[in-house]
Write a protein that holds these residues in place. Sequence first.
Motif, short mmCIF file in Angstrom:
data_model
loop_
_atom_site.label_atom_id
_atom_site.label_comp_id
_atom_site.label_asym_id
_atom_site.label_seq_id
_atom_site.Cartn_x
_atom_site.Cartn_y
_atom_site.Cartn_z
N LEU A 130 0.83 -1.19 0.00
CA LEU A 130 0.00 0.00 0.00
C LEU A 130 0.87 1.24 0.00
N ARG A 131 0.53 2.17 -0.88
CA ARG A 131 1.20 3.47 -0.85
C ARG A 131 0.16 4.49 -0.45
N VAL A 132 0.48 5.25 0.59
CA VAL A 132 -0.45 6.25 1.09
C VAL A 132 0.13 7.63 0.83
N VAL A 133 -0.55 8.41 0.02
CA VAL A 133 -0.14 9.78 -0.23
C VAL A 133 -0.89 10.66 0.76
N LEU A 147 -2.20 14.06 2.80
CA LEU A 147 -2.68 15.39 2.47
C LEU A 147 -1.57 16.41 2.63
N SER A 148 -0.65 16.14 3.54
CA SER A 148 0.48 17.04 3.79
C SER A 148 1.55 16.93 2.72
N GLY A 149 1.41 15.97 1.82
CA GLY A 149 2.35 15.86 0.72
C GLY A 149 3.34 14.73 0.85
N GLY A 150 3.39 14.12 2.02
CA GLY A 150 4.33 13.01 2.22
C GLY A 150 3.78 11.72 1.66
N GLU A 151 4.53 10.68 1.90
CA GLU A 151 4.15 9.39 1.36
C GLU A 151 4.53 8.31 2.37
N LEU A 152 3.64 7.35 2.58
CA LEU A 152 3.92 6.25 3.48
C LEU A 152 3.72 4.94 2.74
N LEU A 153 4.51 3.94 3.14
CA LEU A 153 4.37 2.62 2.54
C LEU A 153 4.03 1.62 3.64
N PHE A 154 3.11 0.73 3.34
CA PHE A 154 2.73 -0.27 4.32
C PHE A 154 2.60 -1.64 3.66
N CYS A 155 2.92 -2.66 4.43
CA CYS A 155 2.62 -4.01 3.99
C CYS A 155 1.11 -4.23 4.12
N ALA A 156 0.63 -5.36 3.63
CA ALA A 156 -0.81 -5.62 3.69
C ALA A 156 -1.30 -5.63 5.13
N GLY A 185 -1.20 -2.08 6.52
CA GLY A 185 -2.16 -1.29 5.76
C GLY A 185 -3.56 -1.49 6.30
N ARG A 186 -3.90 -2.75 6.56
CA ARG A 186 -5.21 -3.05 7.13
C ARG A 186 -5.34 -2.50 8.53
N LYS A 187 -4.28 -2.66 9.28
CA LYS A 187 -4.30 -2.25 10.68
C LYS A 187 -4.53 -0.75 10.83
N PHE A 188 -3.86 0.03 9.96
CA PHE A 188 -3.92 1.48 10.10
C PHE A 188 -4.92 2.14 9.16
N GLU A 189 -5.65 1.31 8.43
CA GLU A 189 -6.54 1.87 7.41
C GLU A 189 -7.49 2.95 7.94
N ALA A 226 -5.05 10.67 4.46
CA ALA A 226 -4.55 10.34 3.12
C ALA A 226 -5.29 11.13 2.05
N ALA A 227 -4.52 11.61 1.10
CA ALA A 227 -5.11 12.20 -0.09
C ALA A 227 -5.46 11.08 -1.07
N GLU A 228 -4.67 10.04 -1.02
CA GLU A 228 -4.87 8.92 -1.94
C GLU A 228 -4.26 7.66 -1.35
N ILE A 229 -4.92 6.55 -1.50
CA ILE A 229 -4.37 5.27 -1.06
C ILE A 229 -4.30 4.33 -2.25
N GLN A 230 -3.09 3.95 -2.56
CA GLN A 230 -2.88 3.00 -3.65
C GLN A 230 -2.78 1.61 -3.03
N ASP A 231 -3.77 0.80 -3.31
CA ASP A 231 -3.88 -0.49 -2.66
C ASP A 231 -3.58 -1.61 -3.66
N GLU A 232 -2.49 -2.29 -3.42
CA GLU A 232 -2.13 -3.39 -4.32
C GLU A 232 -2.15 -4.72 -3.58
N THR A 233 -2.90 -4.77 -2.50
CA THR A 233 -2.93 -6.00 -1.70
C THR A 233 -3.54 -7.17 -2.45
#
Length: 76
Positions: free
Chosen positions: A26-29, A31-40, A43-47, A54-61
């Motif tokens: 998971l890639r989380v963009v 709102l502040s402009g940063g980016e976070l990466l999470f494993c599945a 990603g679920r835990k912090f969803e 998040a401005a955008e969540i790219q979910d590839e789980t």
Amino acid sequence: MTTVLTSASPLTAADRCDRCGAQAYLRVVLLSGGELLFCAHHGRKFEPELKKIAAEIQDETERLTADQTSAPEEER
Ligand SMILES: [Zn+2]
């Protein structure tokens, strides 16, 4: 300040979860402009939290389940 343009580039094996270092799905963009990466798992835990910031969540789980046909469900 850098503006993040989400080019939706696929996550690779080089992308690692910020919490545990596992491969990120998971890639989380933010709102502040940063980016976070999470494993599945994380990603679920912090969803719920991530959705607030998040401005955008790219979910590839779904690639996980495609790769590992018999992946056991993690405890929440
Ligand atoms: Zn993790």
